[in-house]
Design a protein around this motif. Structure first.
Motif, mmCIF file in Angstrom:
data_model
loop_
_atom_site.group_PDB
_atom_site.id
_atom_site.type_symbol
_atom_site.label_atom_id
_atom_site.label_comp_id
_atom_site.label_asym_id
_atom_site.label_seq_id
_atom_site.Cartn_x
_atom_site.Cartn_y
_atom_site.Cartn_z
ATOM 1 N N LEU A 57 108.680 -38.844 0.355
ATOM 2 C CA LEU A 57 109.020 -39.753 -0.743
ATOM 3 C C LEU A 57 110.445 -39.526 -1.232
ATOM 4 N N ASP A 58 110.887 -38.270 -1.250
ATOM 5 C CA ASP A 58 112.259 -37.968 -1.668
ATOM 6 C C ASP A 58 113.275 -38.571 -0.704
ATOM 7 N N GLN A 59 112.939 -38.631 0.574
ATOM 8 C CA GLN A 59 113.845 -39.190 1.575
ATOM 9 C C GLN A 59 113.938 -40.709 1.488
ATOM 10 N N SER A 60 113.003 -41.336 0.789
ATOM 11 C CA SER A 60 113.001 -42.800 0.700
ATOM 12 C C SER A 60 114.009 -43.320 -0.321
ATOM 13 N N HIS A 61 114.573 -42.457 -1.123
ATOM 14 C CA HIS A 61 115.610 -42.803 -2.101
ATOM 15 C C HIS A 61 115.136 -43.854 -3.106
ATOM 16 N N GLY A 62 113.913 -43.707 -3.599
ATOM 17 C CA GLY A 62 113.460 -44.544 -4.702
ATOM 18 C C GLY A 62 112.835 -45.869 -4.330
ATOM 19 N N GLY A 63 112.395 -46.062 -3.116
ATOM 20 C CA GLY A 63 111.754 -47.316 -2.742
ATOM 21 C C GLY A 63 110.371 -47.476 -3.333
ATOM 22 N N LEU A 64 109.787 -46.369 -3.806
ATOM 23 C CA LEU A 64 108.463 -46.387 -4.418
ATOM 24 C C LEU A 64 108.561 -45.651 -5.752
ATOM 25 N N GLU A 65 108.327 -46.367 -6.849
ATOM 26 C CA GLU A 65 108.451 -45.777 -8.177
ATOM 27 C C GLU A 65 107.134 -45.171 -8.635
ATOM 28 N N HIS A 66 107.226 -44.130 -9.429
ATOM 29 C CA HIS A 66 106.064 -43.471 -10.035
ATOM 30 C C HIS A 66 105.013 -43.100 -8.976
ATOM 31 N N ALA A 67 105.470 -42.533 -7.880
ATOM 32 C CA ALA A 67 104.568 -42.194 -6.779
ATOM 33 C C ALA A 67 103.712 -40.982 -7.131
ATOM 34 N N GLN A 68 102.444 -41.065 -6.764
ATOM 35 C CA GLN A 68 101.514 -39.960 -6.948
ATOM 36 C C GLN A 68 100.810 -39.702 -5.621
ATOM 37 N N VAL A 69 100.639 -38.426 -5.314
ATOM 38 C CA VAL A 69 100.022 -38.013 -4.055
ATOM 39 C C VAL A 69 98.748 -37.247 -4.357
ATOM 40 N N THR A 70 97.682 -37.578 -3.644
ATOM 41 C CA THR A 70 96.415 -36.870 -3.760
ATOM 42 C C THR A 70 95.967 -36.486 -2.365
ATOM 43 N N VAL A 71 95.682 -35.202 -2.161
ATOM 44 C CA VAL A 71 95.184 -34.723 -0.876
ATOM 45 C C VAL A 71 93.823 -34.085 -1.100
ATOM 46 N N THR A 72 92.816 -34.634 -0.447
ATOM 47 C CA THR A 72 91.457 -34.098 -0.513
ATOM 48 C C THR A 72 90.981 -33.871 0.917
ATOM 49 N N GLY A 73 89.808 -33.295 1.045
ATOM 50 C CA GLY A 73 89.285 -33.070 2.382
ATOM 51 C C GLY A 73 87.805 -32.806 2.380
ATOM 52 N N ASP A 74 87.216 -32.953 3.546
ATOM 53 C CA ASP A 74 85.810 -32.631 3.750
ATOM 54 C C ASP A 74 85.669 -32.055 5.155
ATOM 55 N N VAL A 75 84.477 -32.039 5.686
ATOM 56 C CA VAL A 75 84.258 -31.407 6.987
ATOM 57 C C VAL A 75 84.935 -32.174 8.122
ATOM 58 N N THR A 76 85.205 -33.455 7.928
ATOM 59 C CA THR A 76 85.844 -34.226 8.996
ATOM 60 C C THR A 76 87.353 -34.042 9.036
ATOM 61 N N GLY A 77 87.964 -33.738 7.887
ATOM 62 C CA GLY A 77 89.405 -33.533 7.863
ATOM 63 C C GLY A 77 90.006 -33.904 6.529
ATOM 64 N N PRO A 78 91.328 -33.740 6.400
ATOM 65 C CA PRO A 78 92.003 -34.064 5.143
ATOM 66 C C PRO A 78 92.200 -35.572 4.989
ATOM 67 N N HIS A 79 92.250 -35.989 3.740
ATOM 68 C CA HIS A 79 92.455 -37.391 3.395
ATOM 69 C C HIS A 79 93.559 -37.437 2.336
ATOM 70 N N ALA A 80 94.632 -38.157 2.628
ATOM 71 C CA ALA A 80 95.772 -38.237 1.708
ATOM 72 C C ALA A 80 95.913 -39.656 1.177
ATOM 73 N N THR A 81 96.186 -39.764 -0.110
ATOM 74 C CA THR A 81 96.393 -41.057 -0.749
ATOM 75 C C THR A 81 97.711 -41.027 -1.516
ATOM 76 N N VAL A 82 98.520 -42.049 -1.317
ATOM 77 C CA VAL A 82 99.789 -42.192 -2.028
ATOM 78 C C VAL A 82 99.753 -43.519 -2.776
ATOM 79 N N SER A 83 100.048 -43.456 -4.062
ATOM 80 C CA SER A 83 100.067 -44.673 -4.878
ATOM 81 C C SER A 83 101.356 -44.727 -5.676
ATOM 82 N N GLY A 84 101.731 -45.918 -6.081
ATOM 83 C CA GLY A 84 102.931 -46.101 -6.880
ATOM 84 C C GLY A 84 103.197 -47.575 -7.101
#
Length: 109
Positions: A57-84
């Protein structure tokens, strides 16, 4: 009479391009986070994924404002969500962007 319609068409086109750009940034950051978390060798895979997404997100130079990242996981693998929010050409217009990515856990051999 045609000028206002043409101007509106240009504004809508530019706003659509800004939304597509923000969605691309969010998708790339979510994929980077999920990939980093899946291959993390330590037990702090959530922090590893979140840090990787923040770097993207830092490399994008502000193309996405108020970005939030959530990383969760279960037995199948990690799941990442980015919102903004995407950048708005029209003041007061708020278009939300939400992208997710999942990866299977990498097994050590």
């Amino acid at each position: 009479m045609l000028l206002p319609a043409l101007l509106l068409l240009v504004i809508v086109g530019v706003q659509a391009a800004l939304y597509y750009y923000a969605a691309s940034i969010a998708s790339a950051a979510a994929q980077d986070a999920a990939r980093a978390a899946a291959s993390a060798k330590d037990h702090d895979w959530q922090a590893t994924g979140t840090q990787r997404a923040q770097a993207a997100l830092d490399q994008s130079h502000g193309g996405l404002e108020h970005a939030q990242v959530t990383v969760t996981g279960d037995v199948t693998g990690p799941h990442a969500t980015v919102s903004g929010r995407c950048l708005a050409l029209v003041p007061g217009l708020e278009l939300q962007v939400l992208r997710s990515a999942s990866m299977p856990w990498e097994e050590l051999s």
